[in-house]
Design a protein around this motif. Structure first.
Motif, PDB file in Angstrom:
ATOM      1  N   VAL A  42      10.936   3.261  -7.168  1.00 43.54           N
ATOM      2  CA  VAL A  42      10.664   1.824  -7.286  1.00 43.54           C
ATOM      3  C   VAL A  42      11.058   1.372  -8.693  1.00 43.54           C
ATOM      4  O   VAL A  42      11.332   2.184  -9.567  1.00 43.54           O
ATOM      5  N   GLY A  43      11.048   0.086  -8.903  1.00 45.67           N
ATOM      6  CA  GLY A  43      11.334  -0.459 -10.219  1.00 45.67           C
ATOM      7  C   GLY A  43      10.101  -0.426 -11.108  1.00 45.67           C
ATOM      8  O   GLY A  43       8.966  -0.361 -10.622  1.00 45.67           O
ATOM      9  N   ARG A  44      10.351  -0.482 -12.398  1.00 42.74           N
ATOM     10  CA  ARG A  44       9.256  -0.478 -13.384  1.00 42.74           C
ATOM     11  C   ARG A  44       8.303  -1.659 -13.145  1.00 42.74           C
ATOM     12  O   ARG A  44       7.085  -1.536 -13.279  1.00 42.74           O
ATOM     13  N   ALA A  45       8.858  -2.806 -12.779  1.00 44.37           N
ATOM     14  CA  ALA A  45       8.028  -3.992 -12.513  1.00 44.37           C
ATOM     15  C   ALA A  45       7.076  -3.743 -11.344  1.00 44.37           C
ATOM     16  O   ALA A  45       5.930  -4.204 -11.353  1.00 44.37           O
ATOM     17  N   THR A  46       7.536  -3.002 -10.335  1.00 38.22           N
ATOM     18  CA  THR A  46       6.677  -2.683  -9.191  1.00 38.22           C
ATOM     19  C   THR A  46       5.495  -1.827  -9.643  1.00 38.22           C
ATOM     20  O   THR A  46       4.370  -2.023  -9.187  1.00 38.22           O
ATOM     21  N   TYR A  47       5.769  -0.892 -10.548  1.00 41.36           N
ATOM     22  CA  TYR A  47       4.665  -0.072 -11.085  1.00 41.36           C
ATOM     23  C   TYR A  47       3.629  -0.983 -11.735  1.00 41.36           C
ATOM     24  O   TYR A  47       2.441  -0.908 -11.413  1.00 41.36           O
ATOM     25  N   PHE A  48       4.061  -1.857 -12.635  1.00 36.00           N
ATOM     26  CA  PHE A  48       3.117  -2.710 -13.369  1.00 36.00           C
ATOM     27  C   PHE A  48       2.492  -3.799 -12.506  1.00 36.00           C
ATOM     28  O   PHE A  48       1.402  -4.269 -12.818  1.00 36.00           O
ATOM     29  N   ARG A  49       3.138  -4.162 -11.424  1.00 38.51           N
ATOM     30  CA  ARG A  49       2.543  -5.135 -10.502  1.00 38.51           C
ATOM     31  C   ARG A  49       1.346  -4.514  -9.774  1.00 38.51           C
ATOM     32  O   ARG A  49       0.405  -5.188  -9.397  1.00 38.51           O
ATOM     33  N   PRO A 105      -0.239  13.349 -19.563  1.00 35.85           N
ATOM     34  CA  PRO A 105      -0.107  11.927 -19.230  1.00 35.85           C
ATOM     35  C   PRO A 105       0.460  11.082 -20.376  1.00 35.85           C
ATOM     36  O   PRO A 105       1.202  10.142 -20.129  1.00 35.85           O
ATOM     37  N   GLU A 106       0.126  11.445 -21.617  1.00 32.29           N
ATOM     38  CA  GLU A 106       0.624  10.661 -22.753  1.00 32.29           C
ATOM     39  C   GLU A 106       2.146  10.713 -22.846  1.00 32.29           C
ATOM     40  O   GLU A 106       2.764   9.823 -23.416  1.00 32.29           O
ATOM     41  N   LYS A 107       2.728  11.768 -22.320  1.00 35.57           N
ATOM     42  CA  LYS A 107       4.183  11.954 -22.379  1.00 35.57           C
ATOM     43  C   LYS A 107       4.904  11.358 -21.168  1.00 35.57           C
ATOM     44  O   LYS A 107       6.121  11.314 -21.127  1.00 35.57           O
ATOM     45  N   ILE A 108       4.140  10.927 -20.174  1.00 37.22           N
ATOM     46  CA  ILE A 108       4.735  10.344 -18.962  1.00 37.22           C
ATOM     47  C   ILE A 108       4.865   8.833 -19.165  1.00 37.22           C
ATOM     48  O   ILE A 108       3.887   8.159 -19.470  1.00 37.22           O
ATOM     49  N   THR A 109       6.050   8.314 -18.977  1.00 38.70           N
ATOM     50  CA  THR A 109       6.262   6.874 -19.135  1.00 38.70           C
ATOM     51  C   THR A 109       6.201   6.170 -17.782  1.00 38.70           C
ATOM     52  O   THR A 109       6.396   6.793 -16.730  1.00 38.70           O
ATOM     53  N   ALA A 110       5.962   4.870 -17.856  1.00 35.86           N
ATOM     54  CA  ALA A 110       5.967   4.060 -16.637  1.00 35.86           C
ATOM     55  C   ALA A 110       7.336   4.128 -15.972  1.00 35.86           C
ATOM     56  O   ALA A 110       7.434   4.159 -14.738  1.00 35.86           O
ATOM     57  N   GLN A 111       8.376   4.165 -16.769  1.00 41.09           N
ATOM     58  CA  GLN A 111       9.737   4.257 -16.235  1.00 41.09           C
ATOM     59  C   GLN A 111       9.923   5.552 -15.444  1.00 41.09           C
ATOM     60  O   GLN A 111      10.514   5.543 -14.369  1.00 41.09           O
ATOM     61  N   GLU A 112       9.400   6.666 -15.963  1.00 42.01           N
ATOM     62  CA  GLU A 112       9.513   7.950 -15.255  1.00 42.01           C
ATOM     63  C   GLU A 112       8.765   7.910 -13.932  1.00 42.01           C
ATOM     64  O   GLU A 112       9.248   8.416 -12.923  1.00 42.01           O
ATOM     65  N   ILE A 113       7.568   7.341 -13.957  1.00 32.47           N
ATOM     66  CA  ILE A 113       6.770   7.250 -12.729  1.00 32.47           C
ATOM     67  C   ILE A 113       7.511   6.411 -11.692  1.00 32.47           C
ATOM     68  O   ILE A 113       7.653   6.810 -10.539  1.00 32.47           O
ATOM     69  N   ALA A 114       7.994   5.257 -12.130  1.00 39.22           N
ATOM     70  CA  ALA A 114       8.709   4.361 -11.214  1.00 39.22           C
ATOM     71  C   ALA A 114       9.953   5.033 -10.652  1.00 39.22           C
ATOM     72  O   ALA A 114      10.205   4.974  -9.443  1.00 39.22           O
ATOM     73  N   GLN A 115      10.695   5.691 -11.516  1.00 38.39           N
ATOM     74  CA  GLN A 115      11.914   6.362 -11.071  1.00 38.39           C
ATOM     75  C   GLN A 115      11.595   7.462 -10.062  1.00 38.39           C
ATOM     76  O   GLN A 115      12.256   7.577  -9.027  1.00 38.39           O
ATOM     77  N   ALA A 116      10.582   8.267 -10.342  1.00 38.30           N
ATOM     78  CA  ALA A 116      10.192   9.342  -9.420  1.00 38.30           C
ATOM     79  C   ALA A 116       9.694   8.787  -8.088  1.00 38.30           C
ATOM     80  O   ALA A 116       9.853   9.421  -7.048  1.00 38.30           O
ATOM     81  N   ALA A 117       9.105   7.587  -8.128  1.00 43.92           N
ATOM     82  CA  ALA A 117       8.600   6.959  -6.898  1.00 43.92           C
ATOM     83  C   ALA A 117       9.682   6.194  -6.148  1.00 43.92           C
ATOM     84  O   ALA A 117       9.462   5.763  -5.016  1.00 43.92           O
ATOM     85  N   GLU A 142       0.842  -1.207   0.000  1.00 44.90           N
ATOM     86  CA  GLU A 142       0.000   0.000   0.000  1.00 44.90           C
ATOM     87  C   GLU A 142       0.873   1.250   0.000  1.00 44.90           C
ATOM     88  O   GLU A 142       0.597   2.216  -0.715  1.00 44.90           O
ATOM     89  N   PHE A 143       1.930   1.237   0.778  1.00 47.14           N
ATOM     90  CA  PHE A 143       2.866   2.353   0.814  1.00 47.14           C
ATOM     91  C   PHE A 143       3.503   2.573  -0.563  1.00 47.14           C
ATOM     92  O   PHE A 143       3.615   3.706  -1.030  1.00 47.14           O
ATOM     93  N   LEU A 144       3.910   1.503  -1.223  1.00 45.52           N
ATOM     94  CA  LEU A 144       4.506   1.618  -2.558  1.00 45.52           C
ATOM     95  C   LEU A 144       3.503   2.190  -3.557  1.00 45.52           C
ATOM     96  O   LEU A 144       3.844   3.031  -4.389  1.00 45.52           O
TER      97      LEU A 144
END
Length: 174
Positions: free
Chosen positions: A50-57, A36-48, A17-19
């Motif tokens: 966490v890893g990209r896989a954590t975002y998609f999980r 939003p169209e210009k924001i990538t999952a990688q950018e979100i994960a990096q800013a958070a 939940e924290f993640l």
């Protein structure tokens, strides 16, 4: 042995939940600067942090991330303010929450992600889904109604005060 498993499960759920909150917060920060169209999952994960896989999980899309962020903001806001009150007070709290977060709400409309606001409203109202058809229909009706009122309020640039809108709903809808 069962107690250890329950404790482990609860710790894991709290961490997850924290993640999710970190990811949602990162997305909101990025949304201030980019569409939003210009924001990538990688950018979100990096800013958070966490890893990209954590975002998609945890999230299947940016819309899902934004809806989660809105529900989380609402829950945090209500935890600090709402006790057991009347429906009238809860309606005013709804408008007050959106008024206090109007810059975010405007930005969501600006980037045409307003459908995520409806999804968040529905999740909030449908916290405990009902198998009773009448309750299910009423929940949908309320979510769409609140969304419609908010949409008009955004179009009017939040000119009315939250208490004025709550009075309108209380006097003319309920």
């Amino acid at each position: 042995m069962e107690i250890k498993w329950i404790r482990f499960y609860n710790i894991r759920m709290a961490k997850n939940e924290f993640l999710k909150e970190c990811i949602a917060d990162a997305f909101l920060i990025l949304l201030k600067e980019k569409n939003p169209e210009k924001i990538t999952a990688q950018e979100i994960a990096q800013a958070a942090g966490v890893g990209r896989a954590t975002y998609f999980r945890n999230f299947g899309s940016k819309e899902e991330t934004l809806a989660f962020a809105l529900v989380h903001l609402w829950n945090k806001w209500t935890d600090e303010r709402i006790d057991s009150k009347t429906i009238r007070n809860n309606i005013e709290d709804f408008f007050q929450f959106n008024y206090e977060n109007r810059e975010l709400i405007k930005r969501i409309y600006e980037v045409h992600y307003e459908h995520t606001i409806y999804k968040a409203f529905f999740q909030i109202l449908n916290e405990y889904p009902s198998y009773n058809p009448l309750e299910a229909y009423l929940t949908r009706f309320a979510a769409y109604g609140l969304f419609g009122l908010l949409e008009e309020w955004v179009a009017r640039d939040f000119k009315e005060e939250p208490s004025q809108l709550a009075d309108f709903v209380d006097n003319h809808i309920f």
